[in-house]
Design an enzyme around this catalytic site. Structure first.
Site, PDB file in Angstrom:
ATOM      1  CD  GLU A   1       7.147  -0.603   1.638  1.00  0.00           C
ATOM      2  OE1 GLU A   1       6.177  -0.662   2.335  1.00  0.00           O
ATOM      3  OE2 GLU A   1       7.737   0.488   1.395  1.00  0.00           O
TER       4      GLU A   1
ATOM      5  CE  LYS B   1       5.535   4.113   0.114  1.00  0.00           C
ATOM      6  NZ  LYS B   1       6.176   4.460   0.985  1.00  0.00           N
TER       7      LYS B   1
ATOM      8  CD  GLU C   1      10.244   7.141   6.523  1.00  0.00           C
ATOM      9  OE1 GLU C   1      10.313   7.424   5.547  1.00  0.00           O
ATOM     10  OE2 GLU C   1       8.833   6.782   6.532  1.00  0.00           O
TER      11      GLU C   1
ATOM     12  CD  GLU D   1       6.684   7.496  -2.614  1.00  0.00           C
ATOM     13  OE1 GLU D   1       6.351   6.652  -1.613  1.00  0.00           O
ATOM     14  OE2 GLU D   1       6.942   7.886  -2.651  1.00  0.00           O
TER      15      GLU D   1
END
Length: 449
Positions: free
Chosen positions: A321, A324, A267, A330
């Site tokens: 997302e 999250k 990542e 985030e």
């Protein structure tokens, strides 16, 4: 200033020369496909999107059957994951591991090109001693199940670590794993050496900058022109945070005697927006980091300790997302929107890989820039191995022998070679793009029509 890759007291970075783009997928560029969202496109639509890109690998955090099936016959390498909560069952019973492989790998392989199973995510830094003790047995049982299915060496078993598994990080060449993890890490690496699986790590210059939000730190994190940081032990000058972090991991592996284990970046990425109090998230920063990272990988220059080969790197993330937890950033790492359009363009679409029409654009200094900054720009460009001989004594562009003229040539030289993107003509806000050809007499500036 001391090197400190983890707590992040780093500065500046470099834009690496861009090698030619390819229309086919590129095996060293991957993407994370997270699913903590309630608005994601259907797997089939995502598979079609990926086919239109040069992304060569996809990492899942679980083993979603619909997604694995949708990626069949796309040629994309696939990493599937075992959630942390599944580790105890896999560790305690080999039959559970056999059932997991039988359900999540065997029905789809080899049409779905599953290459790695990651058992757990950042387990060592979870502070869950029970889970940590069960990690290796779970990995062994999954590997044994793969072996029983005649997939030994074809599907590897690994786990993913955060950068917090490293102890000292000053300088990178002397980095080692934290002593509290050393026994567990050694046992894991012995298993991985025996099975040929990679160490998978999550370096994030984004968080580095959030911990040290100075302009020079941002440049170092974004692969932008900067003074670099010298490793006091090796003498290596690092020009970007990514290389320094990856080499720190390389040093930790080497110091423990595992020089043959390869590193995979599981990542890395940059948020394009966040909460009002967050430092770092923006479209410009995200585009610069991910775009320059991709150019860096495509150059195959590697890192100082691993030259000549790009580390397999999975960019976070394919989509935003919205479920999250955590700060607003985030939710905003996606390269693509839910309607499949690009959040911002970093050159991943095959359609963007065709040569751009030649246009008359040059990169030149802004008016009023001080000579000291112009000299810094010259030093940076000429230190990257580009041909600065035209602005050296006797060269075609040496006269007039002024900082302004020499910097104009050097900065344009860099822009033309680094990808001709707007962010390649920044130089800490001292440069601008011009449609006026600055060439004169026998001095020809690269670029133009």
């Amino acid at each position: 200033m001391a090197f400190n890759i983890i707590s992040v007291v780093f500065i500046s970075s470099l834009l690496v020369l861009q090698s030619p783009y390819f229309a086919s997928s590129q095996s060293f560029i991957g993407v994370n496909y997270g699913q903590l969202a309630n608005n994601l496109p259907a797997p089939a639509e995502t598979a079609q999107l990926l086919q239109s890109t040069t992304i060569g690998k996809v990492r899942l955090y679980d083993a979603d059957v619909a997604i694995i099936k949708s990626l069949a016959n796309t040629g994309r390498g696939i990493v599937i994951g075992v959630a942390n909560g599944e580790i105890p069952g896999l560790a305690s019973d080999p039959n559970v591991a056999g059932q997991w492989v039988g359900s999540n790998v065997l029905p789809f392989y080899p049409a779905s090109k599953i290459e790695v199973v990651t058992v757990g995510n950042e387990v060592l830094t979870s502070q869950d001693e029970g889970l940590i003790s069960q990690l290796l047995p779970a990995m062994q049982n999954v590997q044994n199940a793969l072996n029983a299915a005649y997939l030994r060496g074809k599907v590897k078993v690994s786990t993913v670590h955060s950068m917090a598994v490293l102890g000292n990080s000053d300088p990178p060449s002397l980095t080692s794993f934290k002593s509290s993890y050393s026994d567990t890490m050694r046992a894991l690496l012995q298993f991985q050496r025996a099975t040929g699986s990679p160490l998978m790590i999550n370096p994030y210059p984004f968080f580095a900058y959030k911990s040290d939000p100075r302009p020079e730190t941002l440049a170092f994190c974004l692969f932008q022109p900067n003074a670099g940081r010298v490793d006091s032990a090796s003498g290596i000058k690092y020009m970007n945070m990514f290389d320094a972090q990856v080499d720190a991991v390389r040093s930790a592996l080497n110091s423990m005697g595992f020089k043959e284990i390869e590193i995979v970046v599981a990542e890395t990425g940059w948020a394009y927006k966040g909460d009002p109090n967050e430092v770092g998230p923006s479209v410009d920063n995200a585009k610069a980091y991910n775009g320059n990272l991709i150019n860096h990988l495509r150059s195959n220059v590697g890192t100082p300790l691993m030259p000549g080969k790009s580390v397999d790197t999975y960019i976070f993330a394919l989509y935003d997302e919205n479920l999250k937890p955590g700060p607003g950033s985030e939710h905003a790492f996606g390269l693509f929107k839910q309607d499949l359009s690009m959040t911002y363009d970093v050159g991943l679409l095959k359609s963007s890989q065709t040569p751009a029409p030649k246009t008359g654009v040059w990169c030149v200094p802004k008016p009023g820039v001080f000579d000291a900054q112009l000299q810094s720009n010259i030093d940076y460009v000429c230190g990257q191995g580009l041909d600065c001989s035209p602005i050296q004594a006797g060269g075609a562009c040496y006269e007039p022998a002024t900082k302004q003229a020499h910097a104009a040539y050097a900065m344009n030289l860099y822009y033309q070679n680094a990808g001709k993107n707007p962010w390649n003509c920044d130089f800490e806000k001292t440069a601008t793009l011009s449609s006026t050809n600055p060439s004169y007499n026998g001095c020809t500036y690269p670029g133009g029509y």
